[in-house]
Structure formats: structure tokens, C-alpha cells
Design an enzyme around this catalytic site. Structure first.
Site, PDB file in Angstrom:
ATOM      1  N   SER A 192       0.831  -1.217   0.000  1.00 23.28           N
ATOM      2  CA  SER A 192       0.000   0.000   0.000  1.00 23.28           C
ATOM      3  C   SER A 192       0.862   1.262   0.000  1.00 23.28           C
ATOM      4  CB  SER A 192      -0.981   0.008   1.183  1.00 23.28           C
ATOM      5  OG  SER A 192      -0.318   0.231   2.403  1.00 23.28           O
ATOM      6  N   ASN A 193       2.001   1.220   0.674  1.00 24.32           N
ATOM      7  CA  ASN A 193       2.899   2.388   0.607  1.00 24.32           C
ATOM      8  C   ASN A 193       3.439   2.577  -0.806  1.00 24.32           C
ATOM      9  OD1 ASN A 193       3.437   3.940   3.189  1.00 24.32           O
ATOM     10  ND2 ASN A 193       3.510   1.828   3.929  1.00 24.32           N
ATOM     11  N   ILE A 252      15.880  -7.519   7.048  1.00 26.38           N
ATOM     12  CA  ILE A 252      16.981  -6.677   7.526  1.00 26.38           C
ATOM     13  C   ILE A 252      18.103  -6.751   6.497  1.00 26.38           C
ATOM     14  CG2 ILE A 252      18.760  -6.454   9.313  1.00 26.38           C
ATOM     15  CD1 ILE A 252      16.653  -7.446  11.316  1.00 26.38           C
ATOM     16  N   HIS A 303       8.870   3.581   8.608  1.00 24.63           N
ATOM     17  CA  HIS A 303       8.744   2.728   9.786  1.00 24.63           C
ATOM     18  C   HIS A 303       7.493   3.140  10.559  1.00 24.63           C
ATOM     19  CE1 HIS A 303      10.090   0.114  13.006  1.00 24.63           C
ATOM     20  NE2 HIS A 303       9.715   1.070  13.843  1.00 24.63           N
ATOM     21  N   LEU A 323      19.802  -0.590  12.809  1.00 25.17           N
ATOM     22  CA  LEU A 323      18.410  -0.798  12.383  1.00 25.17           C
ATOM     23  C   LEU A 323      17.473   0.303  12.903  1.00 25.17           C
ATOM     24  CD1 LEU A 323      16.434  -2.845  10.996  1.00 25.17           C
ATOM     25  CD2 LEU A 323      16.033  -3.765  13.291  1.00 25.17           C
ATOM     26  N   GLN A 346      -1.398   7.878   7.599  1.00 24.95           N
ATOM     27  CA  GLN A 346      -0.366   8.920   7.648  1.00 24.95           C
ATOM     28  C   GLN A 346       0.888   8.505   6.878  1.00 24.95           C
ATOM     29  OE1 GLN A 346      -1.166  11.890   8.688  1.00 24.95           O
ATOM     30  NE2 GLN A 346      -3.169  11.020   9.185  1.00 24.95           N
TER      31      GLN A 346
HETATM   32  C1  GRF Z   1       3.761  -0.545   6.773  1.00 23.54           C
HETATM   33  O1  GRF Z   1       3.116  -0.239   7.974  1.00 23.54           O
HETATM   34  C2  GRF Z   1       5.219  -0.227   6.862  1.00 23.54           C
HETATM   35  O2  GRF Z   1       5.498   0.920   7.599  1.00 23.54           O
HETATM   36  C3  GRF Z   1       5.736  -1.441   7.588  1.00 23.54           C
HETATM   37  O3  GRF Z   1       5.017  -2.518   7.046  1.00 23.54           O
HETATM   38  C4  GRF Z   1       3.780  -2.051   6.538  1.00 23.54           C
HETATM   39  C5  GRF Z   1       3.773  -2.396   5.089  1.00 23.54           C
HETATM   40  O4  GRF Z   1       2.564  -2.076   4.490  1.00 23.54           O
HETATM   41  N1  GRF Z   1       7.173  -1.556   7.455  1.00 23.54           N
HETATM   42  P1  GRF Z   1       2.418  -1.981   2.913  1.00 23.54           P
HETATM   43  O5  GRF Z   1       3.013  -3.248   2.323  1.00 23.54           O
HETATM   44  O6  GRF Z   1       3.116  -0.753   2.447  1.00 23.54           O
HETATM   45  O7  GRF Z   1       0.927  -1.934   2.690  1.00 23.54           O
END
Ligand code: GRF
Length: 212
Positions: A13-14, A88, A105, A140, A169
């Protein structure tokens, strides 16, 4: 136009928030460490090249990192964007892309580095939680912070409701951070990032302020 490669592990989704933000970038490829990552299909549906380098095919972290770097470099990106990438990365990898590697994060770093951030925030009883975009360094979840957004923690919150509020957000701040990055506006000084936005409004829960 600057080129980026986006690394994902899951739903992406990001990644989609970045693809849909009309940023002045060329998304050269989306790469996943899992062949079954749902985000790969979403990227392909938007005409983006995708590939998978499955970490389970490699005996060591170093071997995986090297294969991943080789694949990334085939696309000659200016920047590498970790968007829900759940592996990682070792020091060699991180240093190869020093200053060119961003991560998002789901906590207000340096609180709650690592995993299960929303559960830990609820367990600790914090009243404010959020998300952070930062440069990736050897330690990290400790690289220089570009932007953070905060949300309230409600008494009725579960891990899921809190995660949903934070994710909304994440989708606001990550495209903005990349916009600044590719515009060459981010200057890393020690562990601080200077963005240089003149006349930034005060009293906000997003730092630096971005338009809604
Ligand atoms: C997000 O909350 C990101 O910050 C974390 O894992 C989740 C991934 O979500 N590292 P998506 O795959 O971007 O929907």
C-alpha cells in the site's frame, strides 16, 4: 528525471501511495523478496516492471543482499525506496546505497524500532504514536529522520485500528519525503536532515508540515 526502485514484501500500500502521487520520478522497477507479494500484481497493473528475488533461495543474508543489489543495479536507480520491505539488510548493502536508501517505519522513531510497533505502543500506554521516514544506516531503524506524522492513541484502540490510523499517515508522508529527496532538498547533517522549507507553519502533528 530521477529513477527509483521500490522494494516491497507484501501488500504494497505504501508503494501504491508513491505510484499514485504523480511524483516527478521514473519508477524503474518494484522488487520483492517474496514471489507471492500482492503488491507485485498491483505494480504490474500500473505498467511498472517487477521482479522477485526470494530470500529463501539464498543460503546466507550476504548472498541474498548481493543478489538483490545486483538486480537493483540493473535498473540504475538514483534512489532505493523500502516500502514495507521486511528483511533486515546487511552493512554492505546499506553502505552501497548510503544517502540513497529511504525507509518508512510504523512508529515515532527512535521509539519502537523493529517489529510489532503497534502492539508495543499499546502495551507501553503511549498517548501519541505515528510513523517515520528515515535514511537507512547500519543501525536498524536509527538513520537520520526526514519526516514524521503523529496520531493519537485512543482508549478503544486495538492493534488493527491503530495500525490503520498510522498507515493513513504513512501514505501522506512517504510520497512527500520522496518528492523532497528527488528534488535534492534533503541535506543530512550528522543524524539530522535539513529540508529547508521557508516559513514552515508551526503547531502541527506532521513535522515538517505538508499540505493536506
Ligand atoms: C507498513 O506499515 C510499513 O510501515 C511497515 O510494514 C507495513 C507495510 O505495508 N514496514 P504496505 O506493504 O506498504 O501496505
Amino acid at each position: 528525471m530521477k529513477r527509483i526502485v521500490i522494494l516491497i514484501s507484501g501488500r504494497g500500500s505504501n508503494m501504491l501511495s508513491i505510484l499514485d502521487a504523480n511524483l516527478p520520478v521514473e519508477v524503474a522497477a518494484v522488487i520483492s523478496n517474496r514471489r507471492d507479494a500482492a503488491g507485485l500484481a498491483s505494480a504490474r497493473a500500473r505498467g511498472i516492471k517487477t521482479c522477485a528475488i526470494d530470500h529463501r533461495d539464498y543460503a546466507t543474508r550476504e548472498a541474498f543482499d548481493a543478489a538483490l543489489a545486483e538486480k537493483i543495479d540493473e535498473f540504475s536507480p538514483d534512489y532505493v525506496i523500502l516500502a514495507g520491505f521486511m528483511r533486515i539488510l546487511g552493512n554492505d548493502f546499506v553502505n552501497r546505497y548510503a544517502g540513497r536508501l529511504l525507509n518508512i517505519h510504523p512508529s515515532l522513531l527512535p521509539a519502537f524500532p523493529g517489529t510489532a510497533t503497534h502492539r508495543r505502543a499499546l502495551e507501553e500506554g503511549v498517548k501519541i504514536h505515528g510513523c517515520t521516514v528515515h535514511f537507512v544506516t547500519e543501525k536498524l531503524d536509527h538513520g537520520a529522520i526526514v519526516i514524521q506524522a503523529a496520531v493519537p492513541v485512543l482508549e478503544t484502540d486495538t492493534e488493527e485500528t491503530l495500525a490503520t490510523r498510522v498507515l493513513k499517515q504513512e501514505h501522506r508522508i512517504y510520497p512527500e519525503a520522496i518528492r523532497w529527496l528527488v528534488a535534492g532538498r534533503l541535506k543530512i547533517e550528522g543524524n539530522r536532515v535539513c529540508i529547508g522549507i521557508p516559513g514552515m507553519p508551526k503547531g502541527t502533528l506532521i513535522s515538517p508540515e505538508i499540505p493536506c
